[in-house]
Write a protein that holds these residues in place. Structure first.
Motif, mmCIF file in Angstrom:
data_model
loop_
_atom_site.group_PDB
_atom_site.id
_atom_site.type_symbol
_atom_site.label_atom_id
_atom_site.label_comp_id
_atom_site.label_asym_id
_atom_site.label_seq_id
_atom_site.Cartn_x
_atom_site.Cartn_y
_atom_site.Cartn_z
ATOM 1 N N GLY A 46 -2.425 2.663 -11.850
ATOM 2 C CA GLY A 46 -2.068 1.479 -11.090
ATOM 3 C C GLY A 46 -2.592 1.581 -9.677
ATOM 4 O O GLY A 46 -3.370 2.475 -9.350
ATOM 5 N N VAL A 47 -2.117 0.644 -8.850
ATOM 6 C CA VAL A 47 -2.466 0.593 -7.438
ATOM 7 C C VAL A 47 -1.158 0.650 -6.660
ATOM 8 O O VAL A 47 -0.136 0.119 -7.110
ATOM 9 C CB VAL A 47 -3.241 -0.705 -7.125
ATOM 10 C CG1 VAL A 47 -3.482 -0.881 -5.630
ATOM 11 C CG2 VAL A 47 -4.565 -0.724 -7.879
ATOM 12 N N TYR A 114 7.505 0.538 -9.636
ATOM 13 C CA TYR A 114 7.295 0.827 -8.212
ATOM 14 C C TYR A 114 7.347 2.315 -7.896
ATOM 15 O O TYR A 114 6.529 2.822 -7.138
ATOM 16 C CB TYR A 114 8.398 0.175 -7.362
ATOM 17 C CG TYR A 114 8.191 -1.266 -7.037
ATOM 18 C CD1 TYR A 114 7.057 -1.703 -6.365
ATOM 19 C CD2 TYR A 114 9.150 -2.195 -7.379
ATOM 20 C CE1 TYR A 114 6.893 -3.035 -6.057
ATOM 21 C CE2 TYR A 114 8.993 -3.532 -7.073
ATOM 22 C CZ TYR A 114 7.855 -3.949 -6.405
ATOM 23 O OH TYR A 114 7.696 -5.260 -6.105
ATOM 24 N N ALA A 115 8.342 2.991 -8.439
ATOM 25 C CA ALA A 115 8.514 4.403 -8.103
ATOM 26 C C ALA A 115 7.263 5.203 -8.439
ATOM 27 O O ALA A 115 6.829 6.051 -7.665
ATOM 28 C CB ALA A 115 9.733 4.980 -8.825
ATOM 29 N N THR A 116 6.664 4.919 -9.589
ATOM 30 C CA THR A 116 5.459 5.634 -10.008
ATOM 31 C C THR A 116 4.278 5.291 -9.109
ATOM 32 O O THR A 116 3.440 6.139 -8.834
ATOM 33 C CB THR A 116 5.124 5.291 -11.470
ATOM 34 O OG1 THR A 116 6.296 5.423 -12.272
ATOM 35 C CG2 THR A 116 4.035 6.190 -12.015
ATOM 36 N N CYS A 117 4.214 4.041 -8.655
ATOM 37 C CA CYS A 117 3.075 3.566 -7.854
ATOM 38 C C CYS A 117 3.376 3.493 -6.361
ATOM 39 O O CYS A 117 2.716 2.771 -5.627
ATOM 40 C CB CYS A 117 2.621 2.201 -8.370
ATOM 41 S SG CYS A 117 1.876 2.284 -9.993
ATOM 42 N N ALA A 118 4.374 4.230 -5.905
ATOM 43 C CA ALA A 118 4.723 4.192 -4.479
ATOM 44 C C ALA A 118 3.692 4.891 -3.610
ATOM 45 O O ALA A 118 3.541 4.552 -2.441
ATOM 46 C CB ALA A 118 6.098 4.819 -4.248
ATOM 47 N N ASN A 119 2.979 5.856 -4.183
ATOM 48 C CA ASN A 119 2.010 6.639 -3.417
ATOM 49 C C ASN A 119 0.728 6.807 -4.201
ATOM 50 O O ASN A 119 0.765 6.999 -5.419
ATOM 51 C CB ASN A 119 2.572 8.034 -3.104
ATOM 52 C CG ASN A 119 3.822 7.963 -2.275
ATOM 53 O OD1 ASN A 119 3.771 7.651 -1.099
ATOM 54 N ND2 ASN A 119 4.964 8.238 -2.894
ATOM 55 N N ALA A 120 -0.395 6.765 -3.498
ATOM 56 C CA ALA A 120 -1.679 7.025 -4.139
ATOM 57 C C ALA A 120 -1.753 8.503 -4.505
ATOM 58 O O ALA A 120 -1.162 9.347 -3.840
ATOM 59 C CB ALA A 120 -2.816 6.654 -3.195
ATOM 60 N N GLY A 155 -4.281 0.641 -2.381
ATOM 61 C CA GLY A 155 -4.601 -0.778 -2.402
ATOM 62 C C GLY A 155 -4.357 -1.379 -1.040
ATOM 63 O O GLY A 155 -4.255 -0.644 -0.051
ATOM 64 N N PRO A 156 -4.232 -2.685 -0.966
ATOM 65 C CA PRO A 156 -4.008 -3.308 0.330
ATOM 66 C C PRO A 156 -2.722 -2.820 0.995
ATOM 67 O O PRO A 156 -2.623 -2.778 2.207
ATOM 68 C CB PRO A 156 -3.933 -4.792 0.024
ATOM 69 C CG PRO A 156 -3.832 -4.913 -1.439
ATOM 70 C CD PRO A 156 -4.321 -3.635 -2.040
ATOM 71 N N ASN A 157 -1.743 -2.408 0.195
ATOM 72 C CA ASN A 157 -0.502 -1.873 0.748
ATOM 73 C C ASN A 157 -0.537 -0.355 0.849
ATOM 74 O O ASN A 157 0.428 0.250 1.281
ATOM 75 C CB ASN A 157 0.685 -2.273 -0.125
ATOM 76 C CG ASN A 157 0.847 -3.767 -0.176
ATOM 77 O OD1 ASN A 157 0.650 -4.446 0.812
ATOM 78 N ND2 ASN A 157 1.173 -4.292 -1.345
ATOM 79 N N GLY A 158 -1.633 0.254 0.438
ATOM 80 C CA GLY A 158 -1.710 1.707 0.351
ATOM 81 C C GLY A 158 -1.623 2.446 1.667
ATOM 82 O O GLY A 158 -1.232 3.599 1.716
ATOM 83 N N MET A 159 -1.986 1.778 2.774
ATOM 84 C CA MET A 159 -1.927 2.457 4.064
ATOM 85 C C MET A 159 -0.497 2.795 4.438
ATOM 86 O O MET A 159 -0.230 3.759 5.118
ATOM 87 C CB MET A 159 -2.542 1.589 5.154
ATOM 88 C CG MET A 159 -4.037 1.421 5.005
ATOM 89 S SD MET A 159 -4.707 0.360 6.281
ATOM 90 C CE MET A 159 -4.323 1.326 7.735
ATOM 91 N N TYR A 160 0.441 1.977 3.984
ATOM 92 C CA TYR A 160 1.838 2.156 4.344
ATOM 93 C C TYR A 160 2.702 2.229 3.099
ATOM 94 O O TYR A 160 3.710 1.570 2.979
ATOM 95 C CB TYR A 160 2.313 1.033 5.272
ATOM 96 C CG TYR A 160 1.559 1.047 6.576
ATOM 97 C CD1 TYR A 160 1.794 2.050 7.502
ATOM 98 C CD2 TYR A 160 0.596 0.108 6.840
ATOM 99 C CE1 TYR A 160 1.080 2.105 8.690
ATOM 100 C CE2 TYR A 160 -0.112 0.146 8.032
ATOM 101 C CZ TYR A 160 0.130 1.143 8.946
ATOM 102 O OH TYR A 160 -0.566 1.201 10.110
ATOM 103 N N SER A 161 2.303 3.059 2.160
ATOM 104 C CA SER A 161 3.032 3.156 0.903
ATOM 105 C C SER A 161 4.448 3.661 1.099
ATOM 106 O O SER A 161 5.307 3.446 0.258
ATOM 107 C CB SER A 161 2.287 4.061 -0.081
ATOM 108 O OG SER A 161 2.174 5.361 0.439
#
Length: 188
Positions: A46-47, A114-120, A155-161
């Motif tokens: 995911g992202v 969400y929990a799984t995709c909270a961080n890259a 992703g676009p939200n990845g900077m502030y995961s």
């Protein structure tokens, strides 16, 4: 079983895969070696920020070490983000016998949250099957080793995961002013 990239699927087949209506497994479980094989073209889990948007289908032998996984009371995926140090467990509630081979296999879907995709980062996963008796005592448990790896991409939200509440509620746990300041910093 050969896997093909999404570019080789028809639009109906792509829709079926991403709505969870496809019987094409993404993860194959090997009961002998207790390993999981992720299809080469499905390595992206995911992202950052995704929630319930990526159904990951699996296929597993029905009978393992004397247990019938079709009668188990709980099947789950346990995951650990190797880069972020986060981990969790997701129940697989829709498992059933494989319509193509019900005597030998079960299938199910892990809906990535969400929990799984909270961080890259790289996410290691393993599978667990548990059978409880009427008193809630474990009478059978079987699991794979953590050998399958998928990736959560920024992703676009990845900077502030770290602003996401990983409980699955989809809410932020920072106040609005702080979020606005962060966004202004990015846009500056």
């Amino acid at each position: 079983m050969a896997y093909v990239s999404g570019l080789n699927y028809s639009s109906d087949e792509i829709q079926a895969i991403y709505t969870g209506e496809s019987s094409e497994p993404i993860i194959l479980i090997d009961a002998v070696n207790r390993t999981m094989e992720v299809a080469a073209d499905h390595k992206i889990l995911g992202v950052v920020g995704d929630h319930n948007s990526n159904p990951v289908r699996f296929r597993c032998p029905r009978y393992i070490d004397g247990g019938d996984l079709a009668t188990c009371t709980n099947l789950s995926i346990t995951w650990q983000n190797e880069d972020a140090g986060t981990k969790g467990t997701a129940d697989i509630g829709d498992f059933s016998t494989d319509p193509d081979d019900p005597d030998n296999y079960i299938v199910g879907t892990w809906l990535v949250d969400y929990a799984t995709c909270a961080n890259a980062g790289q996410v290691g996963i393993f599978f667990t099957a548990i059978q409880l008796d009427a008193d809630g005592e474990t009478v059978y448990e079987w699991q794979t080793v953590e050998n399958a790896y998928m990736e959560v991409k920024p992703g676009p939200n990845g900077m502030y995961s770290d602003v996401y509440d990983t409980s699955g509620s989809g809410s932020f746990y920072i106040d609005e002013d702080e979020l606005v300041a962060m966004l202004e910093e990015v846009l500056a």
